[in-house]
Design a protein around this motif. Structure first.
Motif, PDB file in Angstrom:
ATOM      1  N   TYR A  23       0.836  -1.213   0.000  1.00  0.00           N
ATOM      2  CA  TYR A  23       0.000   0.000   0.000  1.00  0.00           C
ATOM      3  C   TYR A  23       0.860   1.249   0.000  1.00  0.00           C
ATOM      4  CZ  TYR A  23      -4.578  -2.014   0.977  1.00  0.00           C
ATOM      5  OH  TYR A  23      -5.762  -2.660   0.885  1.00  0.00           O
ATOM      6  N   LEU A  43     -11.685   2.755   2.228  1.00  0.00           N
ATOM      7  CA  LEU A  43     -11.929   1.703   3.214  1.00  0.00           C
ATOM      8  C   LEU A  43     -13.377   1.704   3.669  1.00  0.00           C
ATOM      9  CD1 LEU A  43     -12.200   2.659   6.487  1.00  0.00           C
ATOM     10  CD2 LEU A  43     -10.002   3.611   5.873  1.00  0.00           C
ATOM     11  N   GLN A  69     -15.593   0.205   7.137  1.00  0.00           N
ATOM     12  CA  GLN A  69     -15.415  -0.376   8.466  1.00  0.00           C
ATOM     13  C   GLN A  69     -16.750  -0.849   9.033  1.00  0.00           C
ATOM     14  OE1 GLN A  69     -13.949   1.983  12.100  1.00  0.00           O
ATOM     15  NE2 GLN A  69     -12.075   1.030  11.358  1.00  0.00           N
ATOM     16  N   GLY A 121      -7.509  -6.233  -2.173  1.00  0.00           N
ATOM     17  CA  GLY A 121      -7.298  -5.414  -0.982  1.00  0.00           C
ATOM     18  C   GLY A 121      -6.881  -6.248   0.203  1.00  0.00           C
ATOM     19  N   CYS A 165      -8.259  -7.316   4.377  1.00  0.00           N
ATOM     20  CA  CYS A 165      -9.320  -7.313   5.375  1.00  0.00           C
ATOM     21  C   CYS A 165      -8.695  -7.455   6.759  1.00  0.00           C
ATOM     22  CB  CYS A 165     -10.270  -8.478   5.106  1.00  0.00           C
ATOM     23  SG  CYS A 165     -11.545  -8.644   6.353  1.00  0.00           S
ATOM     24  N   HIS A 166      -8.918  -6.459   7.602  1.00  0.00           N
ATOM     25  CA  HIS A 166      -8.363  -6.427   8.964  1.00  0.00           C
ATOM     26  C   HIS A 166      -9.467  -6.733   9.969  1.00  0.00           C
ATOM     27  CE1 HIS A 166      -7.250  -4.177  12.704  1.00  0.00           C
ATOM     28  NE2 HIS A 166      -6.066  -4.668  12.450  1.00  0.00           N
ATOM     29  N   THR A 179     -12.163  -3.939   9.131  1.00  0.00           N
ATOM     30  CA  THR A 179     -11.845  -2.813   8.237  1.00  0.00           C
ATOM     31  C   THR A 179     -11.330  -3.389   6.926  1.00  0.00           C
ATOM     32  OG1 THR A 179     -11.206  -1.541  10.207  1.00  0.00           O
ATOM     33  CG2 THR A 179     -10.600  -0.613   8.064  1.00  0.00           C
ATOM     34  N   TYR A 234      -9.848  -2.642   3.136  1.00  0.00           N
ATOM     35  CA  TYR A 234      -9.191  -1.655   2.258  1.00  0.00           C
ATOM     36  C   TYR A 234      -9.176  -2.141   0.824  1.00  0.00           C
ATOM     37  CZ  TYR A 234      -7.179   1.465   5.736  1.00  0.00           C
ATOM     38  OH  TYR A 234      -7.008   2.397   6.705  1.00  0.00           O
ATOM     39  N   ARG A 235      -9.256  -1.229  -0.112  1.00  0.00           N
ATOM     40  CA  ARG A 235      -9.024  -1.581  -1.519  1.00  0.00           C
ATOM     41  C   ARG A 235      -7.884  -0.707  -2.017  1.00  0.00           C
ATOM     42  NH1 ARG A 235     -14.760  -0.511  -3.548  1.00  0.00           N
ATOM     43  NH2 ARG A 235     -15.156  -0.813  -1.352  1.00  0.00           N
ATOM     44  N   GLY A 280     -10.044   4.524  10.063  1.00  0.00           N
ATOM     45  CA  GLY A 280      -8.852   3.990   9.422  1.00  0.00           C
ATOM     46  C   GLY A 280      -8.190   2.934  10.258  1.00  0.00           C
ATOM     47  N   TYR A 316      -3.477   5.018   8.301  1.00  0.00           N
ATOM     48  CA  TYR A 316      -4.211   5.035   7.025  1.00  0.00           C
ATOM     49  C   TYR A 316      -5.625   5.542   7.244  1.00  0.00           C
ATOM     50  CZ  TYR A 316      -1.025   2.418   4.046  1.00  0.00           C
ATOM     51  OH  TYR A 316       0.039   2.035   3.276  1.00  0.00           O
ATOM     52  N   ARG A 317      -6.176   6.220   6.258  1.00  0.00           N
ATOM     53  CA  ARG A 317      -7.608   6.571   6.267  1.00  0.00           C
ATOM     54  C   ARG A 317      -8.232   5.993   5.031  1.00  0.00           C
ATOM     55  NH1 ARG A 317      -6.978  12.681   6.692  1.00  0.00           N
ATOM     56  NH2 ARG A 317      -4.959  12.018   7.456  1.00  0.00           N
TER      57      ARG A 317
END
Lengths: 137, 137, 137
Positions: free
Chosen positions: A136, B2, B4, B35, B37-38, B134, B136-137, C35, C136-137
């Motif tokens: 990222y 993102l 969430q 992406g 995934c958290h 959360t 992200y892409r 984020g 990160y956001r």
């Protein structure tokens, strides 16, 4: 913005494979100034580690520690279908990690001076292992 | 970019709750092609794990291993206010993890064939547990 | 979009240093609504942990546990160049983690009520430790 790579590796059997250079090359190729590099191992009997990269005795001692903590053929284990190193490998994976996330700073993987990235094979025999690297910025 | 989500779960007490489908559905709903995934667990006496998802004996053996390594009521512990499974649960959490980060590839959670996502409750009794996901892409 | 900070810390020797406020301030300064906050420690003989933040006995008990599991001067270790607490520190680092990733929600670090962020020094003597925080956001 992100870039994702897939790669795989055949391990020689139990022990540490240094993948630092391979990851650093992917970061260089992606040309990210500041960001994060995520590494994921798609398996439950091998793990990733940020191990001391200077003295090979550290790897030897980590193996000795794990062999004492969770020996192959441990009589408390019932999941023995694939042999005496099967369940001990799952335990070693759970006690370490299947993913790492490392900062990218000034266009390079920002590891500490003594940190290397290792795929730690826990099975005694050679295995084919798949990884995904996501970078990222 | 993102997205969430917050969700929570009541565990039945010590043991593994498979949350793979719940996480996969959030990823599908978010419609991310590539992406990460958290998943984060907001507690110190339960953990997350990428455990072998095929043979239930693996979960049984992991519990047996932890019970030998850090037994409930261990006399070396002084933090016993909430009972004999209190400090052993904190230790089990520290030895495993409170968060996971898993790649998303081709619009789906890219787990290995034998990797499942589990919330591992370490307290003996049922607890209410909060998670944040959360993507992200 | 991301913001990255570097900071360092001199530990007083083996034990836990609470860095929760320092990380929360960086998140506040970055002004991210939603984020993730990544914290990375550039060393192999100290680690990061999300430890119970209420009762100091938890930290005492975690040290007691580690001292039983991987004692300083353990005769199975060969990597002893820097003294009896050298290899036991590497093992403790491998069993815990060198990085954390914590959600940011509603403009703040979204920790559980009893989760604190600690730098866990494993070497007996004071050390200078470097960290990188990426938000990160």
């Amino acid at each position: 913005m992100l870039t994702q790579y897939k790669f795989d590796l055949t391990t020689p059997g139990r022990g540490f494979s240094d993948i630092t250079d391979e990851i650093a090359k992917l970061v260089a190729k992606t040309d990210v100034a500041t960001g994060l590099c995520h590494i994921f191992l798609h398996h439950t009997s091998a793990s990733l580690s940020l191990c001391e990269n200077f003295d090979p005795l550290v790897q030897r001692d980590l193996e000795a520690f794990m062999q004492r903590l969770t020996p192959d053929g441990d009589p408390i284990f019932h999941h023995t279908a694939e042999g005496p190193d099967d369940m001990s490998s799952h335990v070693r994976t759970i006690l370490t990690t299947s993913f790492l996330m490392i900062p990218v700073s000034d266009n390079k993987l920002d590891l500490g001076r003594y940190q290397g990235i290792y795929l730690w094979e826990h099975r005694l025999r050679s295995h084919h292992r798949k990884l995904t690297v996501t970078i990222y910025r």
